[in-house]
Design a protein around this motif. Structure first.
Motif, PDB file in Angstrom:
ATOM      1  N   VAL A   1       0.885  -1.164   0.000  1.00  0.00           N
ATOM      2  CA  VAL A   1       0.000   0.000   0.000  1.00  0.00           C
ATOM      3  C   VAL A   1       0.924   1.214   0.000  1.00  0.00           C
ATOM      4  CG1 VAL A   1      -1.882   1.208   1.145  1.00  0.00           C
ATOM      5  CG2 VAL A   1      -1.640  -1.271   1.434  1.00  0.00           C
ATOM      6  N   VAL A   2       0.848   2.008  -1.032  1.00  0.00           N
ATOM      7  CA  VAL A   2       1.704   3.194  -1.143  1.00  0.00           C
ATOM      8  C   VAL A   2       0.903   4.386  -0.621  1.00  0.00           C
ATOM      9  CG1 VAL A   2       3.105   4.622  -2.670  1.00  0.00           C
ATOM     10  CG2 VAL A   2       2.821   2.169  -3.159  1.00  0.00           C
ATOM     11  N   ILE A   3       1.393   4.965   0.484  1.00  0.00           N
ATOM     12  CA  ILE A   3       0.633   6.033   1.148  1.00  0.00           C
ATOM     13  C   ILE A   3       1.332   7.370   0.941  1.00  0.00           C
ATOM     14  CG2 ILE A   3      -0.266   6.884   3.360  1.00  0.00           C
ATOM     15  CD1 ILE A   3      -0.445   3.997   4.302  1.00  0.00           C
ATOM     16  N   GLY A   4       0.628   8.294   0.324  1.00  0.00           N
ATOM     17  CA  GLY A   4       1.163   9.629   0.071  1.00  0.00           C
ATOM     18  C   GLY A   4       0.665  10.610   1.112  1.00  0.00           C
ATOM     19  N   VAL A   5       1.563  11.500   1.545  1.00  0.00           N
ATOM     20  CA  VAL A   5       1.189  12.538   2.504  1.00  0.00           C
ATOM     21  C   VAL A   5       0.922  13.829   1.716  1.00  0.00           C
ATOM     22  CG1 VAL A   5       1.855  13.769   4.610  1.00  0.00           C
ATOM     23  CG2 VAL A   5       2.683  11.432   4.225  1.00  0.00           C
ATOM     24  N   LEU A   6      -0.355  14.173   1.629  1.00  0.00           N
ATOM     25  CA  LEU A   6      -0.787  15.344   0.846  1.00  0.00           C
ATOM     26  C   LEU A   6      -0.474  16.648   1.581  1.00  0.00           C
ATOM     27  CD1 LEU A   6      -4.255  13.941  -0.248  1.00  0.00           C
ATOM     28  CD2 LEU A   6      -2.216  14.204  -1.672  1.00  0.00           C
ATOM     29  N   LYS A   7      -0.341  17.801   0.844  1.00  0.00           N
ATOM     30  CA  LYS A   7      -0.470  17.881  -0.594  1.00  0.00           C
ATOM     31  C   LYS A   7       0.877  17.838  -1.289  1.00  0.00           C
ATOM     32  CE  LYS A   7      -3.504  21.561   0.212  1.00  0.00           C
ATOM     33  NZ  LYS A   7      -3.912  22.944  -0.110  1.00  0.00           N
ATOM     34  N   GLY A   8       1.943  18.117  -0.533  1.00  0.00           N
ATOM     35  CA  GLY A   8       3.242  18.331  -1.149  1.00  0.00           C
ATOM     36  C   GLY A   8       3.745  17.172  -1.998  1.00  0.00           C
ATOM     37  N   VAL A   9       3.252  15.966  -1.693  1.00  0.00           N
ATOM     38  CA  VAL A   9       3.777  14.782  -2.372  1.00  0.00           C
ATOM     39  C   VAL A   9       3.158  14.566  -3.753  1.00  0.00           C
ATOM     40  CG1 VAL A   9       2.127  12.975  -1.647  1.00  0.00           C
ATOM     41  CG2 VAL A   9       4.564  12.435  -1.814  1.00  0.00           C
ATOM     42  N   VAL A  10       2.166  15.358  -4.105  1.00  0.00           N
ATOM     43  CA  VAL A  10       1.294  14.977  -5.223  1.00  0.00           C
ATOM     44  C   VAL A  10       2.032  14.722  -6.547  1.00  0.00           C
ATOM     45  CG1 VAL A  10       0.547  17.345  -5.783  1.00  0.00           C
ATOM     46  CG2 VAL A  10      -0.954  15.420  -6.279  1.00  0.00           C
ATOM     47  N   LEU A  11       2.980  15.568  -6.909  1.00  0.00           N
ATOM     48  CA  LEU A  11       3.675  15.354  -8.192  1.00  0.00           C
ATOM     49  C   LEU A  11       4.664  14.193  -8.081  1.00  0.00           C
ATOM     50  CD1 LEU A  11       4.308  18.919  -9.654  1.00  0.00           C
ATOM     51  CD2 LEU A  11       2.246  17.524  -9.660  1.00  0.00           C
ATOM     52  N   PHE A  12       5.396  14.148  -6.976  1.00  0.00           N
ATOM     53  CA  PHE A  12       6.324  13.044  -6.746  1.00  0.00           C
ATOM     54  C   PHE A  12       5.564  11.716  -6.739  1.00  0.00           C
ATOM     55  CE2 PHE A  12       8.719  10.575  -3.309  1.00  0.00           C
ATOM     56  CZ  PHE A  12       9.622  10.024  -4.196  1.00  0.00           C
ATOM     57  N   TYR A  13       4.436  11.690  -6.067  1.00  0.00           N
ATOM     58  CA  TYR A  13       3.641  10.461  -5.962  1.00  0.00           C
ATOM     59  C   TYR A  13       3.254   9.944  -7.350  1.00  0.00           C
ATOM     60  CZ  TYR A  13       0.251   7.201  -3.962  1.00  0.00           C
ATOM     61  OH  TYR A  13      -0.425   6.063  -3.593  1.00  0.00           O
ATOM     62  N   ALA A  14       2.716  10.862  -8.154  1.00  0.00           N
ATOM     63  CA  ALA A  14       2.229  10.460  -9.474  1.00  0.00           C
ATOM     64  C   ALA A  14       3.363   9.904 -10.336  1.00  0.00           C
ATOM     65  CB  ALA A  14       1.572  11.650 -10.166  1.00  0.00           C
ATOM     66  N   ASP A  15       4.526  10.526 -10.247  1.00  0.00           N
ATOM     67  CA  ASP A  15       5.659  10.048 -11.045  1.00  0.00           C
ATOM     68  C   ASP A  15       6.270   8.779 -10.438  1.00  0.00           C
ATOM     69  OD1 ASP A  15       5.381  12.021 -12.947  1.00  0.00           O
ATOM     70  OD2 ASP A  15       6.772  13.392 -11.953  1.00  0.00           O
ATOM     71  N   MET A  16       6.344   8.724  -9.111  1.00  0.00           N
ATOM     72  CA  MET A  16       7.004   7.585  -8.444  1.00  0.00           C
ATOM     73  C   MET A  16       6.212   6.293  -8.641  1.00  0.00           C
ATOM     74  SD  MET A  16       9.792   7.009  -6.618  1.00  0.00           S
ATOM     75  CE  MET A  16       9.942   5.501  -7.539  1.00  0.00           C
ATOM     76  N   VAL A  17       4.894   6.328  -8.438  1.00  0.00           N
ATOM     77  CA  VAL A  17       4.129   5.070  -8.550  1.00  0.00           C
ATOM     78  C   VAL A  17       4.194   4.499  -9.972  1.00  0.00           C
ATOM     79  CG1 VAL A  17       2.549   5.270  -6.593  1.00  0.00           C
ATOM     80  CG2 VAL A  17       1.908   6.303  -8.785  1.00  0.00           C
ATOM     81  N   ARG A  18       4.366   5.377 -10.955  1.00  0.00           N
ATOM     82  CA  ARG A  18       4.446   4.859 -12.328  1.00  0.00           C
ATOM     83  C   ARG A  18       5.757   4.134 -12.589  1.00  0.00           C
ATOM     84  NH1 ARG A  18       2.027   9.847 -15.715  1.00  0.00           N
ATOM     85  NH2 ARG A  18       2.812  10.968 -13.896  1.00  0.00           N
ATOM     86  N   GLU A  19       6.737   4.324 -11.708  1.00  0.00           N
ATOM     87  CA  GLU A  19       8.018   3.611 -11.838  1.00  0.00           C
ATOM     88  C   GLU A  19       8.093   2.388 -10.922  1.00  0.00           C
ATOM     89  OE1 GLU A  19      10.277   4.190 -14.132  1.00  0.00           O
ATOM     90  OE2 GLU A  19       9.238   5.952 -14.908  1.00  0.00           O
ATOM     91  N   ILE A  20       7.060   2.169 -10.130  1.00  0.00           N
ATOM     92  CA  ILE A  20       7.013   0.961  -9.300  1.00  0.00           C
ATOM     93  C   ILE A  20       6.218  -0.054 -10.112  1.00  0.00           C
ATOM     94  CG2 ILE A  20       6.308  -0.051  -7.094  1.00  0.00           C
ATOM     95  CD1 ILE A  20       6.566   2.743  -5.836  1.00  0.00           C
ATOM     96  N   LYS A  21       6.957  -0.931 -10.779  1.00  0.00           N
ATOM     97  CA  LYS A  21       6.310  -1.761 -11.789  1.00  0.00           C
ATOM     98  C   LYS A  21       5.914  -3.114 -11.238  1.00  0.00           C
ATOM     99  CE  LYS A  21       8.565   0.922 -15.368  1.00  0.00           C
ATOM    100  NZ  LYS A  21       7.491   1.822 -15.750  1.00  0.00           N
ATOM    101  N   THR A  22       5.113  -3.051 -10.166  1.00  0.00           N
ATOM    102  CA  THR A  22       4.520  -4.247  -9.596  1.00  0.00           C
ATOM    103  C   THR A  22       3.191  -3.825  -8.983  1.00  0.00           C
ATOM    104  OG1 THR A  22       4.925  -6.156  -8.156  1.00  0.00           O
ATOM    105  CG2 THR A  22       5.692  -4.026  -7.340  1.00  0.00           C
TER     106      THR A  22
END
Ligand code: IMP
Ligand code: MG
Length: 179
Positions: A36-57
């Motif tokens: 479960v990938v948990i993002g701490v809003l709001k500052g993480v929003v751009l990093f989150y979107a880019d990071m999860v797309r590189e977690i390929k599982t």
């Protein structure tokens, strides 16, 4: 907006390349763990979107929203505005955060999530400012994008008074822009 940036600290390309590297590491770490990938809003929003797309599982996405108030004793009281919406008991949790500064926020979030009895909790922060850490904070990030000096930075999700989050890079704000 950009006229208030003194210097670009991390370019779009540097950020993208580092996230790809972290993605390869996190993909291996979490393969078959269904994290479960948990993002701490709001500052993480751009990093989150880019990071999860590189977690390929396979993974699930959750968010927390918290507010912090600096008390006179600078303990920084933290309030949960929005908690995770699913049960994380027995799950592998990966916290994504924009910046590890004094450590107040991540220490609080980490403890809060541990109480829900997950199988594991790890922290991945895009930026780490270790020189700002409050004495007594022993928590460390498991994965760090960039360790940076003590500048106030904005962009790529990070704000000053809610502005600059949409800059595609991370920049150092001109001191006159604070005042
Ligand atoms: P903490 O001090 O580690 O609790 O960091 C709390 C929050 O402060 C982070 O999640 C950011 O939202 C914010 N923050 C800390 N340093 C900076 C910065 O240089 N620029 C923008 N926001 C920051
Ligand atoms: Mg903030």
């Amino acid at each position: 907006m950009e006229q208030n940036i003194q210097e670009v600290l991390l370019t779009e390309e540097q950020i993208k390349n580092r996230i790809a590297e972290l993605g390869r590491i996190l993909t291996e770490e979490y393969r078959d763990k269904n994290p479960v990938v948990i993002g701490v809003l709001k500052g993480v929003v751009l990093f989150y979107a880019d990071m999860v797309r590189e977690i390929k599982t396979s993974c699930q996405m959750e968010f927390m929203r918290i507010s912090s108030y600096e008390g006179t004793d600078s303990t920084g009281k933290i309030i949960i505005r929005q908690d995770v919406s699913s049960d994380i008991q027995g799950r592998h949790v990966l916290i994504l955060e924009d910046i590890f500064d004094t450590g107040n926020t991540l220490s609080f979030v980490y403890q809060h999530l541990l109480e829900k009895k997950p199988a594991s909790v790890k922290i991945c922060t895009l930026l780490d400012k270790p020189s700002r850490r409050k004495p007594g904070v022993t928590l460390q990030a498991d994965y760090v994008g960039f360790t940076i000096p003590n500048y106030f930075v904005v962009g790529y999700g990070l704000d000053y008074n809610e502005y600059y989050r949409n800059l595609p890079y991370i920049g150092i704000l001109k001191p006159e822009a604070y005042t």
